[in-house]
Design an enzyme around this catalytic site. Structure first.
Site, PDB file in Angstrom:
ATOM      1  N   CYS A 138      58.841  57.113  53.521  1.00 17.84           N
ATOM      2  CA  CYS A 138      60.082  57.857  53.287  1.00 17.84           C
ATOM      3  C   CYS A 138      61.138  57.564  54.342  1.00 17.84           C
ATOM      4  CB  CYS A 138      59.792  59.345  53.226  1.00 17.84           C
ATOM      5  SG  CYS A 138      58.834  59.941  54.617  1.00 17.84           S
TER       6      CYS A 138
ATOM      7  N   LYS B 118      46.378  69.948  48.238  1.00 19.77           N
ATOM      8  CA  LYS B 118      46.378  69.170  47.008  1.00 19.77           C
ATOM      9  C   LYS B 118      46.816  67.747  47.353  1.00 19.77           C
ATOM     10  CE  LYS B 118      48.009  67.166  43.305  1.00 19.77           C
ATOM     11  NZ  LYS B 118      48.781  65.912  43.363  1.00 19.77           N
TER      12      LYS B 118
ATOM     13  N   GLU C 297      59.631  67.875  52.795  1.00 19.12           N
ATOM     14  CA  GLU C 297      59.981  66.565  53.377  1.00 19.12           C
ATOM     15  C   GLU C 297      60.101  65.626  52.192  1.00 19.12           C
ATOM     16  OE1 GLU C 297      59.695  62.952  54.046  1.00 19.12           O
ATOM     17  OE2 GLU C 297      57.708  63.283  54.929  1.00 19.12           O
TER      18      GLU C 297
ATOM     19  N   GLU D 201      65.789  55.090  46.630  1.00 19.48           N
ATOM     20  CA  GLU D 201      64.704  54.605  47.476  1.00 19.48           C
ATOM     21  C   GLU D 201      64.002  53.436  46.792  1.00 19.48           C
ATOM     22  OE1 GLU D 201      62.163  57.302  50.450  1.00 19.48           O
ATOM     23  OE2 GLU D 201      62.310  58.159  48.455  1.00 19.48           O
TER      24      GLU D 201
END
Length: 493
Positions: free
Chosen positions: A296, A187, A262, A393
């Protein structure tokens, strides 16, 4: 090179796919719905792709489940050959895939070319490691018994991937899964599905049997729920936000699936007084501004020791202001647009919070004159670890500078977060590099280097940055079950 001509060329190449892949056949959404994919650099529509949901996903799962019985039983050497052929095709079509990636994701073409090689590397590595999934013999405490261990594929894998690395986030999951004998339902992000579909087309051309690789995209909550709830899916691997990862982990508990996550990071980049200034600046820029800060493992907090703080800040600003921003197809462009308006708004909100609490913008700090979602490369000084910009972040081209005094202070600040994915250290002291690398609560540590990801090393985080590892020999373990076999009465003739 312009976006429209690239799109036209890709259409004639056969790599611009807009349907999902279920059981080896390209398929529209069952209700005919589509969703537009946009070029973030121009705002123009590239293609209308199938907007799929639960029904299509369940059929893809069934196809993968049916294909598993045969794929898992062919030899590792045969699976290796299929994967090698897929790798060869990815590299043979490297230019076209990179153009497609820049078109839908916005990163500079040079970075896209690098990602194709990087992403293909996971397929190549998996093709080699497929033949090295070894079991074990255990010395028995009883003379008439023989004990051994088998490693077997876990089953159907649901792979949910993000938009920031449209190929590599897929290949580093699918490569080892297929190598171990698993089948997959992918996906991709609805923002960047075209690279995934092109890669899937090349998997067909490589001869990988129908049903082994399936791709569905569209209604993310519906697709995610179908994957999580299906008892036929035995493993979920996900790269994305911590919030979504927690939901997937919670949902997977109902059927006790294996889970690899992750998730988000809050990477510290620690620059000590004894660092080589040029190396530190170059490494920090690579760690911070690659993919416009949308990775990331981007340096989210740049911790600089007080003795070198002013020199480093000046050198960093000097280097960053030379970075060329523009359409990823432009010459010498090193920073493209952010993925969408929401990404820009997040950057603005974090900067507003920081400046309201005493931080100073010393470069950039606003939307770029190019408009749309382009943002100026930004450096912010006098940031403290309690500001939102140091707690969340950023996922944008903003470098927050924090000042520290001692090595102990740097480690304490760096570890003061729920995240634990990437981290960076710049020092000329071998002793310090070992001490700090061991003390950092992170799955990845780069010492005097800003780009550390590779298919041959394990990638994954501590704390709320995830579970499991991707890449390297360790990454294959995530797709294997360990079976213990005890054979008795072995002394009888």
């Amino acid at each position: 090179m312009d976006a429209r001509s690239v799109a036209s060329q890709l259409n004639t190449s056969g790599l611009l796919k807009t349907q999902g892949l279920i059981g080896g056949k390209w398929s529209d959404a069952y209700d005919g719905k589509t969703i537009k994919v946009y070029n973030p650099a121009t705002g123009e529509s590239i293609a209308d792709v199938a907007y799929m949901g639960a029904r299509e996903t369940n059929d893809a799962i069934s196809s993968a489940y049916d294909a598993f019985s045969s794929w898992s039983k062919i030899t590792a050497a045969e699976r290796s050959k299929y994967l090698r052929k897929w790798y060869d095709l990815l590299m043979a079509n490297r230019e076209e895939l990179a153009q497609l990636m820049t078109l839908e994701q916005g990163k500079p073409l040079k970075e896209s070319l690098g990602e194709i090689s990087y992403g293909a590397g996971f397929i190549e590595f998996a093709s080699e490691e497929a033949k090295r999934v070894y079991g074990d013999i255990i010395p028995s405490p009883l003379s008439d018994r023989r004990l051994f261990v088998l490693k077997q594929p876990v089953g159907v894998v649901g792979a949910i991937t993000p938009w920031n690395f449209p190929l590599a986030m897929i290949t580093r999951k699918v490569g080892p899964a297929l190598a171990c004998g698993c089948t997959v339902v992918i996906k991709p992000s609805e923002l960047t599905p075209l690279t995934a579909l092109a890669a899937a087309e090349l998997s067909i051309q490589a001869g990988i049997p129908a049903g082994v690789v399936n791709v569905v995209m569209g209604n993310a909550p519906e697709i995610g729920d179908a994957i999580v709830e299906s008892p036929q899916v035995r493993k979920i691997t996900f790269t994305g936000s911590t919030a979504v990862g927690k939901k997937l982990m919670e949902g997977s508990a109902k059927t006790v699936k294996k889970v690899s996550l992750e998730l988000g990071g809050n990477a510290p980049c620690i620059v000590f007084d004894d660092a080589d200034l040029d190396v530190a600046v170059k490494g920090t820029i690579a760690a911070k501004f690659r993919n416009s800060g949308q990775t990331c493992v981007c340096a989210n907090r740049i911790l600089v020791q007080e003795g070198i703080y002013d020199k480093f800040a000046e050198a960093l600003v000097d280097a960053v202001q030379k970075m060329k921003v523009g359409d990823g197809f432009g010459e010498d462009v090193v920073q493209g647009p952010l993925i969408n308006d929401a990404a820009v708004e997040k950057v603005e909100n974090l900067l507003n919070d920081a400046t309201s609490k005493g931080a100073k913008i010393i470069l950039g700090g606003k939307r770029h004159s190019l408009g749309l979602t382009f943002y100026e490369p930004t450096v912010v000084s006098d940031v403290s670890n309690d500001m939102r910009i140091a707690r969340e972040e950023v996922f944008g081209p903003v470098a927050p500078l924090l000042r520290f005094k001692t090595e102990e202070d740097a480690i304490a600040i760096a570890n003061d977060t729920n995240a634990g994915l990437g981290s960076y250290v710049f020092t000329n002291s071998i002793q310090r590099s070992w001490r700090v690398a061991e003390a950092l609560e992170y799955g990845l540590v780069g010492v005097n280097e800003g780009v550390i990801s590779t298919e041959v090393a394990p990638f994954g985080g501590f704390k709320q940055s995830g579970l499991g590892r991707e890449g390297s020999k360790y990454g294959l373990d995530e797709y294997l079950e360990i079976k213990y076999v005890c054979m008795g009465n072995m002394n009888k003739l």
